[in-house]
Design a protein around this motif. Structure first.
Motif, PDB file in Angstrom:
ATOM      1  N   TYR A   1       0.841  -1.208   0.000  1.00  0.00           N
ATOM      2  CA  TYR A   1       0.000   0.000   0.000  1.00  0.00           C
ATOM      3  C   TYR A   1       0.874   1.257   0.000  1.00  0.00           C
ATOM      4  N   ARG A   2       2.027   1.173   0.649  1.00  0.00           N
ATOM      5  CA  ARG A   2       2.960   2.316   0.646  1.00  0.00           C
ATOM      6  C   ARG A   2       3.500   2.544  -0.776  1.00  0.00           C
ATOM      7  N   ILE A   3       3.832   1.454  -1.474  1.00  0.00           N
ATOM      8  CA  ILE A   3       4.355   1.586  -2.847  1.00  0.00           C
ATOM      9  C   ILE A   3       3.300   2.244  -3.738  1.00  0.00           C
ATOM     10  N   VAL A   4       2.048   1.805  -3.578  1.00  0.00           N
ATOM     11  CA  VAL A   4       0.970   2.382  -4.396  1.00  0.00           C
ATOM     12  C   VAL A   4       0.825   3.876  -4.079  1.00  0.00           C
ATOM     13  N   ALA A   5       0.893   4.218  -2.791  1.00  0.00           N
ATOM     14  CA  ALA A   5       0.768   5.642  -2.416  1.00  0.00           C
ATOM     15  C   ALA A   5       1.908   6.446  -3.044  1.00  0.00           C
TER      16      ALA A   5
ATOM     17  N   GLN B   1       3.788  10.177  -7.350  1.00  0.00           N
ATOM     18  CA  GLN B   1       4.731  10.532  -8.410  1.00  0.00           C
ATOM     19  C   GLN B   1       4.023  10.873  -9.714  1.00  0.00           C
ATOM     20  N   ARG B   2       2.866  10.221  -9.930  1.00  0.00           N
ATOM     21  CA  ARG B   2       2.133  10.408 -11.188  1.00  0.00           C
ATOM     22  C   ARG B   2       0.989  11.408 -11.049  1.00  0.00           C
TER      23      ARG B   2
ATOM     24  N   ILE C   1     -10.442   4.528  -8.914  1.00  0.00           N
ATOM     25  CA  ILE C   1     -10.209   3.881 -10.211  1.00  0.00           C
ATOM     26  C   ILE C   1      -8.799   4.153 -10.713  1.00  0.00           C
ATOM     27  N   ALA C   2      -8.391   5.427 -10.672  1.00  0.00           N
ATOM     28  CA  ALA C   2      -7.046   5.768 -11.171  1.00  0.00           C
ATOM     29  C   ALA C   2      -5.964   5.110 -10.313  1.00  0.00           C
ATOM     30  N   VAL C   3      -6.172   5.063  -8.998  1.00  0.00           N
ATOM     31  CA  VAL C   3      -5.182   4.445  -8.104  1.00  0.00           C
ATOM     32  C   VAL C   3      -5.063   2.952  -8.437  1.00  0.00           C
ATOM     33  N   THR C   4      -6.210   2.297  -8.647  1.00  0.00           N
ATOM     34  CA  THR C   4      -6.193   0.861  -8.926  1.00  0.00           C
ATOM     35  C   THR C   4      -5.548   0.573 -10.282  1.00  0.00           C
ATOM     36  N   GLU C   5      -5.900   1.384 -11.282  1.00  0.00           N
ATOM     37  CA  GLU C   5      -5.308   1.172 -12.615  1.00  0.00           C
ATOM     38  C   GLU C   5      -3.801   1.355 -12.558  1.00  0.00           C
ATOM     39  N   CYS C   6      -3.353   2.355 -11.831  1.00  0.00           N
ATOM     40  CA  CYS C   6      -1.914   2.591 -11.692  1.00  0.00           C
ATOM     41  C   CYS C   6      -1.263   1.389 -10.999  1.00  0.00           C
TER      42      CYS C   6
END
Ligand code: DC
Length: 231
Positions: free
Chosen positions: A44-48, A53-54, A62-67
């Motif tokens: 979860y930290r990596i996703v955050a 960064q993006r 949706i955008a968080v999941t797609e990323c």
């Protein structure tokens, strides 16, 4: 699903709130047993970190999941690599911890990370730490531990950790207060979200670590594991 029922690989699930010591205890227990180790909070930290960064908003499910689905994540020894870059230090800040707790509320993201977490369950066994290891990700874990401590104890520990990493000022009153406040907010968000909230599984053993050393906590986990597998 990869868990103890399906493949006979034993799993020890260690859940609990931030700064309860579960990461250290889980890592040491895994190393004593020669088991694999999953730090699910790191995902979860990596996703955050990657979404920040993006310029993707943490509340955009949706955008968080797609990323997240595009990320190539590797754990090598104690380092975390994203798309071949070592981001071990970047993901350990308080700001990213807070972001991790915010992206973690999204059910589609949690679903997208499930397979990867199951993939850590390999012979001879796994120790996994997080918030939902015993309730959602490995519901058939051989042993479930819920590790916790009073909020003040956890805030003191977090303060000492950050001080050791030069991430706080030496002014205790200022920084301790804000760390305590952050922990309270993070606890509330992690416990109250609709998807896989932090909660004590019915069959989990509660371990309070306020007056327990790390090595005593590890011994307790290993003792309970031996009890379970000798039945
Ligand atoms: O364990 P940690 O502090 O590194 O976790 C960071 C955040 O990630 C935490 O506040 C909530 C989220 N998390 C989660 O929702 N589920 C997990 N299994 C692990 C972490």
């Amino acid at each position: 699903m990869s868990n103890v029922i399906q493949n006979n690989i034993p799993v020890i699930a260690i859940d609990g709130p931030s700064a309860s010591g579960k990461g250290t205890v889980a890592q040491l227990a895994a190393s004593r047993l020669g088991f694999h180790y999953l730090d699910s909070g790191a995902l979860y930290r990596i996703v955050a970190w990657a979404t920040q960064q993006r310029n993707i908003a943490w509340d955009d499910a949706i955008a968080v999941t797609e990323c997240a689905k595009t990320l190539i994540i590797e754990f090598i020894n104690e380092q975390v690599f994203l798309n071949n870059t070592d981001i071990s230090n970047e993901i350990r800040t308080e700001a990213i911890g807070k972001g991790a707790s915010q992206v973690a509320v999204h059910a589609p993201l949690r679903a997208a990370l499930l397979d990867m977490q199951h993939g850590f369950c390999r012979a001879p066994g796994l120790v996994a730490d997080g918030r939902d290891m015993g309730t959602v990700v490995f519901p058939n874990a051989e042993l479930k531990i819920f590790l916790t401590a009073k909020t003040e104890t956890r805030a003191q520990r977090r303060y000492q950790q950050l001080l050791a990493k030069n991430q706080v000022s030496l002014d205790f009153s200022n920084t301790y207060g804000s760390i305590l406040q952050d922990l309270l907010e993070r606890d509330a968000r992690d416990k109250n979200r609709a998807s896989a909230p932090l909660t004590l599984a019915d069959d989990a053993i509660l371990l309070e670590t306020d007056n327990l050393s790390i090595s005593a906590a590890v011994d307790n986990v290993l003792y309970n594991f031996q009890q379970k597998i000798s039945k």
